[in-house]
Design a protein around this motif. Structure first.
Motif, short mmCIF file in Angstrom:
data_model
loop_
_atom_site.label_atom_id
_atom_site.label_comp_id
_atom_site.label_asym_id
_atom_site.label_seq_id
_atom_site.Cartn_x
_atom_site.Cartn_y
_atom_site.Cartn_z
N LEU A 168 0.82 -1.21 0.00
CA LEU A 168 0.00 0.00 0.00
C LEU A 168 0.86 1.26 0.00
CD1 LEU A 168 -3.08 0.16 -0.01
CD2 LEU A 168 -3.00 0.56 2.45
N VAL A 169 0.52 2.19 -0.89
CA VAL A 169 1.24 3.46 -1.01
C VAL A 169 0.23 4.59 -1.13
CG1 VAL A 169 2.83 4.86 -2.41
CG2 VAL A 169 3.24 2.40 -2.14
N ARG A 170 0.50 5.69 -0.42
CA ARG A 170 -0.33 6.89 -0.56
C ARG A 170 0.56 8.12 -0.43
NH1 ARG A 170 -5.22 9.22 -2.40
NH2 ARG A 170 -5.13 11.33 -1.57
N ASN A 200 1.88 9.87 16.30
CA ASN A 200 1.08 10.68 15.40
C ASN A 200 1.93 11.06 14.19
OD1 ASN A 200 -1.09 10.64 17.18
ND2 ASN A 200 -0.41 12.47 18.26
N GLY A 201 1.33 10.97 13.01
CA GLY A 201 2.06 11.28 11.78
C GLY A 201 2.80 10.10 11.18
N ALA A 202 2.64 8.91 11.76
CA ALA A 202 3.36 7.74 11.25
C ALA A 202 2.71 7.16 10.00
CB ALA A 202 3.44 6.67 12.33
N GLY A 203 1.46 7.53 9.73
CA GLY A 203 0.74 6.99 8.57
C GLY A 203 -0.37 6.03 8.93
N LYS A 204 -0.68 5.89 10.23
CA LYS A 204 -1.70 4.93 10.65
C LYS A 204 -3.09 5.31 10.15
CE LYS A 204 -1.15 5.31 15.14
NZ LYS A 204 -0.32 6.53 15.16
N THR A 205 -3.49 6.56 10.37
CA THR A 205 -4.84 6.97 9.98
C THR A 205 -5.01 6.96 8.47
OG1 THR A 205 -5.15 8.27 11.99
CG2 THR A 205 -6.53 8.84 10.12
N THR A 206 -3.97 7.35 7.73
CA THR A 206 -4.04 7.28 6.26
C THR A 206 -4.21 5.84 5.81
OG1 THR A 206 -2.63 9.24 6.06
CG2 THR A 206 -2.85 7.86 4.11
N THR A 207 -3.51 4.92 6.46
CA THR A 207 -3.63 3.51 6.11
C THR A 207 -5.04 3.01 6.32
OG1 THR A 207 -1.30 3.06 6.65
CG2 THR A 207 -2.81 1.18 6.67
N ILE A 208 -5.62 3.29 7.48
CA ILE A 208 -6.97 2.76 7.73
C ILE A 208 -8.01 3.49 6.89
CG2 ILE A 208 -6.37 1.97 10.04
CD1 ILE A 208 -8.01 4.30 11.15
N ARG A 241 -8.40 6.73 -1.96
CA ARG A 241 -7.79 5.74 -2.85
C ARG A 241 -6.31 5.57 -2.52
NH1 ARG A 241 -4.47 7.98 -6.36
NH2 ARG A 241 -4.63 10.20 -6.82
N ALA A 242 -5.81 4.41 -2.87
CA ALA A 242 -4.37 4.14 -2.76
C ALA A 242 -3.70 4.50 -4.07
CB ALA A 242 -4.14 2.67 -2.43
N ASP A 243 -2.49 5.01 -3.99
CA ASP A 243 -1.72 5.28 -5.20
C ASP A 243 -1.12 4.00 -5.77
OD1 ASP A 243 -2.07 8.12 -5.30
OD2 ASP A 243 -0.66 8.30 -3.65
N ALA A 244 -0.91 3.02 -4.90
CA ALA A 244 -0.42 1.71 -5.33
C ALA A 244 -0.78 0.69 -4.27
CB ALA A 244 1.09 1.75 -5.56
N GLY A 245 -0.78 -0.58 -4.67
CA GLY A 245 -1.07 -1.64 -3.73
C GLY A 245 -2.51 -2.12 -3.81
N ASP A 284 -9.67 3.51 15.41
CA ASP A 284 -8.59 4.48 15.25
C ASP A 284 -8.42 5.28 16.54
OD1 ASP A 284 -6.58 6.01 14.19
OD2 ASP A 284 -7.88 7.26 12.95
N GLU A 285 -7.40 4.92 17.33
CA GLU A 285 -7.08 5.62 18.59
C GLU A 285 -8.35 5.82 19.45
OE1 GLU A 285 -4.01 6.53 19.41
OE2 GLU A 285 -2.87 6.81 17.56
N PRO A 286 -9.06 4.74 19.83
CA PRO A 286 -10.36 4.91 20.49
C PRO A 286 -10.30 5.42 21.92
CG PRO A 286 -9.76 2.60 20.43
CD PRO A 286 -8.73 3.32 19.60
N THR A 287 -9.11 5.47 22.54
CA THR A 287 -9.04 5.90 23.93
C THR A 287 -8.43 7.29 24.11
OG1 THR A 287 -6.86 4.90 24.32
CG2 THR A 287 -8.79 3.51 24.69
N VAL A 288 -8.23 8.00 23.00
CA VAL A 288 -7.62 9.33 23.10
C VAL A 288 -8.52 10.27 23.90
CG1 VAL A 288 -6.98 11.38 21.78
CG2 VAL A 288 -6.24 9.14 21.01
N GLY A 289 -7.94 10.92 24.91
CA GLY A 289 -8.66 11.96 25.65
C GLY A 289 -9.67 11.48 26.66
N VAL A 290 -9.58 10.20 27.09
CA VAL A 290 -10.54 9.72 28.08
C VAL A 290 -9.81 9.44 29.40
CG1 VAL A 290 -12.03 8.74 26.32
CG2 VAL A 290 -10.35 7.28 27.44
N ASP A 291 -10.57 9.41 30.49
CA ASP A 291 -10.01 9.17 31.81
C ASP A 291 -9.64 7.69 31.96
OD1 ASP A 291 -12.37 7.71 33.45
OD2 ASP A 291 -13.21 9.18 32.07
#
Length: 318
Positions: free
Chosen positions: A15-17, A44-52, A60-64, A165-172
């Motif tokens: 996969l490429v984007r 953050n910024g590693a490409g996880k959210t773009t991947t999912i 769309r993916a550019d390749a893959g 996608d990061e379901p526990t961000v900002g919770v107690d």
């Protein structure tokens, strides 16, 4: 005749984007089996959210290639999205509606109705621990309760693949634990789960296999133990006590499990030991026989933080 192996629910290959000159996802490949929770671990910024986002068919993916239950995924493939449940970082609920009303609304959008919808709403409310608050307005909910409702919405249509996608961000902490318990229950039902996080402890607790992601690439993949073995699987043991530290270190170097033993400056011998928990009894015996009067034993095991630092040269939250 043996049963045929189960087909992967999700298969991602090459996969490429790109966004202009930035390559956000660079040749990512992995697969997720039925009942497996697979983690994408990275900052953050590693490409996880773009991947999912590509896996969910949003961009769309550019390749893959991507397949879910054998069907190709992409913005032009609409039918396959019914096999996918996406729980985004941003909450997708209506605050003026109750939890039950939110679930009914989104269930109808997913094509559910009648007794099946009512049954699914009840089941999901119980699964995410909101059955006692089902008829309360969600604007009164805590952040963690809203997050759990968000997960419930993604579960309603019985997806074969659930993306979180990061379901526990900002919770107690209490709400976070409730969310993690809900996720743990999903793989028991046979659902494939793709889980993105930048919290080491979540990946270790939830994920059967983990991909360490940085700069748009998978740097390493495997079970927690697989990844730890990349560092040699060596634990650090600190034996604090009084006596001849040099003599104790020399004696301990002769033990089969000990790779290194050095006398420290703080009344301790520091050792590199393979599988320290199983070797600790022989370490204590060896140190005592060498004349060391022990008053503390400390074992430090390698963790994913150490693996990430080893692979990327930086701490996860840098």
């Amino acid at each position: 005749m043996p049963d045929a192996p189960a087909r992967d629910v999700l298969a991602v290959d090459g996969l490429v984007r790109r966004f202009g000159k930035l390559t956000a996802v660079d040749g990512v490949s992995f697969h997720v089996a039925p009942g497996e929770t697979y983690g994408l671990l990275g900052p953050n910024g590693a490409g996880k959210t773009t991947t999912i986002s590509m896996i969910a068919g949003l961009i769309r993916a550019d390749a893959g290639t991507i397949t879910v239950a054998g069907e190709p995924v992409g913005p032009q493939h609409v039918a396959v999205r019914r096999r996918i449940g996406l729980v985004p970082q941003d909450l997708a609920i209506y605050p003026e509606l109750t939890a039950r009303e939110n679930l009914r609304f989104f269930g109808r959008l997913q094509g559910l109705g009648g007794h099946d919808l009512a049954r699914r709403v009840a089941d999901v409310l119980q699964l995410v621990g909101l059955d006692s608050r089902a008829d309360g307005a969600t604007k009164e909910f805590s952040g963690g309760m809203k997050r759990r409702l968000n997960i419930g919405i993604g579960l309603l249509h019985r997806p074969e693949l659930l993306i979180l996608d990061e379901p526990t961000v900002g919770v107690d902490p209490q709400s976070r634990n409730a969310i993690l318990e809900s996720v743990e229950a999903l793989s028991v039902e046979g659902m494939a789960v793709l889980y993105t996080t930048h919290y080491m402890e979540e990946a270790e607790r939830l994920c059967d296999r983990i991909a360490i992601v940085d700069s748009g690439r998978i740097q390493a993949e495997g079970t927690r133990d697989d990844l730890i073995r990349m560092l040699g699987g060596v634990d650090q043991v600190r034996l604090a006590g009084d006596g001849d530290l040099e003599a104790a270190a020399a004696a301990l170097r002769e033990l089969p499990a000990v790779e290194r033993a050095e006398a420290g400056a703080d009344h301790a011998v520091v050792l590199a030991v393979r599988d320290a928990p199983s070797a600790v009894a022989s370490l204590v015996t060896g140190a005592t026989e060498a004349g060391l009067a022990l008053h503390d034993v400390e074992i430090t095991r390698p963790n994913l933080e150490a693996v990430f630092l080893h692979l990327t040269g930086k701490a996860l939250r840098d």
